[in-house]
Design an enzyme around this catalytic site. Structure first.
Site, mmCIF file in Angstrom:
data_model
loop_
_atom_site.group_PDB
_atom_site.id
_atom_site.type_symbol
_atom_site.label_atom_id
_atom_site.label_comp_id
_atom_site.label_asym_id
_atom_site.label_seq_id
_atom_site.Cartn_x
_atom_site.Cartn_y
_atom_site.Cartn_z
ATOM 1 N N SER A 218 0.823 -1.218 0.000
ATOM 2 C CA SER A 218 0.000 0.000 0.000
ATOM 3 C C SER A 218 0.854 1.262 0.000
ATOM 4 O O SER A 218 2.023 1.249 0.372
ATOM 5 C CB SER A 218 -0.909 0.011 1.234
ATOM 6 O OG SER A 218 -1.654 -1.170 1.313
HETATM 7 N N1 SAH Z 1 -0.685 -5.134 3.945
HETATM 8 C C1 SAH Z 1 0.058 -5.374 2.722
HETATM 9 C C2 SAH Z 1 -0.708 -4.899 1.500
HETATM 10 C C3 SAH Z 1 -1.325 -6.063 0.922
HETATM 11 S S1 SAH Z 1 -2.339 -5.927 -0.501
HETATM 12 C C4 SAH Z 1 1.435 -4.783 2.767
HETATM 13 O O1 SAH Z 1 1.751 -4.053 3.722
HETATM 14 O O2 SAH Z 1 2.222 -5.067 1.876
HETATM 15 C C5 SAH Z 1 -3.632 -7.005 0.055
HETATM 16 C C6 SAH Z 1 -3.275 -8.434 0.295
HETATM 17 O O3 SAH Z 1 -4.456 -9.089 0.728
HETATM 18 C C7 SAH Z 1 -2.793 -9.196 -0.934
HETATM 19 O O4 SAH Z 1 -1.543 -9.763 -0.698
HETATM 20 C C8 SAH Z 1 -3.867 -10.264 -1.125
HETATM 21 O O5 SAH Z 1 -3.368 -11.496 -1.625
HETATM 22 C C9 SAH Z 1 -4.405 -10.428 0.276
HETATM 23 N N2 SAH Z 1 -5.745 -11.019 0.384
HETATM 24 C C10 SAH Z 1 -6.792 -10.892 -0.470
HETATM 25 N N3 SAH Z 1 -7.847 -11.588 -0.015
HETATM 26 C C11 SAH Z 1 -7.461 -12.177 1.159
HETATM 27 C C12 SAH Z 1 -8.115 -13.017 2.102
HETATM 28 N N4 SAH Z 1 -9.379 -13.426 1.944
HETATM 29 N N5 SAH Z 1 -7.407 -13.417 3.199
HETATM 30 C C13 SAH Z 1 -6.116 -13.023 3.369
HETATM 31 N N6 SAH Z 1 -5.451 -12.229 2.510
HETATM 32 C C14 SAH Z 1 -6.125 -11.802 1.418
#
Ligand code: SAH
Length: 234
Positions: free
Chosen positions: A84
């Protein structure tokens, strides 16, 4: 001699990155001051900004992205996912008002960056990622960088992590169509959850969900955002 020269080079690189991080934090503070986010009476807490100044974001992005690590924008981390935007990480962290004794749940580990930031403010961070290789890589990275307060697992975060519940704070870093009821159940009375809600490609809003000490739940819209979707079979 060679060893000393390389130590010197590392130190110079560290100094350059610290300078870039300090500039990134100034940019975040400036956006925050100018954003006029409704329903917010104060700016991002100094404690949150100070953590953003310390956590090495360049360690959380793939090599080709490292030169961009301290730009205030999301970056690709593979598997169609992104780390993000730093301003959004700071804002979400601030909205959670994490206290030193708190236990925090994160849904969407991604690179592990948000978990690392939270771990500098909380007692424990539990984070769940649904894409196995991303989750494993983030866990390894967090271990290598000695973020020992973070526990990770691969799974569908829609259902939370019952074993360590209830949580003082929950952050969801992927956009859901609704606030998952299991996460509301796993939030402590008096706890706070920050979650983007809305359909992919349509307007999503960052919501602050608060569970009052008597268990009633209230929701506030904070600002329009764009996140990757929360996937899974729910
Ligand atoms: N917090 C992260 C940003 C991640 S983007 C950082 O600091 O880098 C969002 C993430 O959520 C992605 O990696 C995606 O694969 C994950 N995601 C999507 N649906 C999900 C679910 N149902 N359970 C867990 N993770 C999920």
């Amino acid at each position: 001699m060679a060893a000393m020269a390389s130590v010197g080079l590392c130190r110079a690189a560290d100094d350059a990155r610290l300078k870039q991080r300090t500039e990134m934090v100034s940019e975040i503070a400036a956006i925050d001051a100018g954003a006029g986010v409704p329903n917010r009476s104060h700016g991002i807490a100094p404690g949150v900004l100070s953590v953003m100044r310390q956590v090495p974001r360049h360690e959380f992005v793939p090599d080709p992205q490292k030169p961009h690590a301290y730009e205030n924008r999301p970056l690709p981390i593979g598997h169609g996912q992104t780390i993000s935007q730093p301003y959004i990480v700071a804002l979400m962290t601030d909205l959670l008002r994490v206290q030193p004794g708190d236990s925090v749940l994160e849904i969407g580990t991604g690179s592990g960056y948000q978990a690392a930031v939270l771990s500098q403010l909380a007692r424990a961070v539990y984070t769940i990622e649904i894409i196995e290789p991303l989750g494993r890589q983030a866990c390894d990275r967090l271990q290598r960088l000695a973020y020992r307060q973070v526990a990770c697992k691969v799974g569908d975060g829609y259902y939370g992590w019952d074993e360590h519940a209830p949580y003082d704070a929950i952050v969801v870093t992927a956009a859901a169509s609704h606030v998952p009821p299991p996460l509301i159940r796993q939030l402590k009375p008096g706890g706070r959850m920050v979650i983007p809600v809305g359909a992919q490609f349509l307007t999503q809003y960052l919501l602050l969900v608060e569970k009052s000490p008597d268990g009633s739940v209230s929701t506030r819209q904070i600002l329009p955002v764009r996140f990757v979707p929360l996937v899974g079979k729910h």
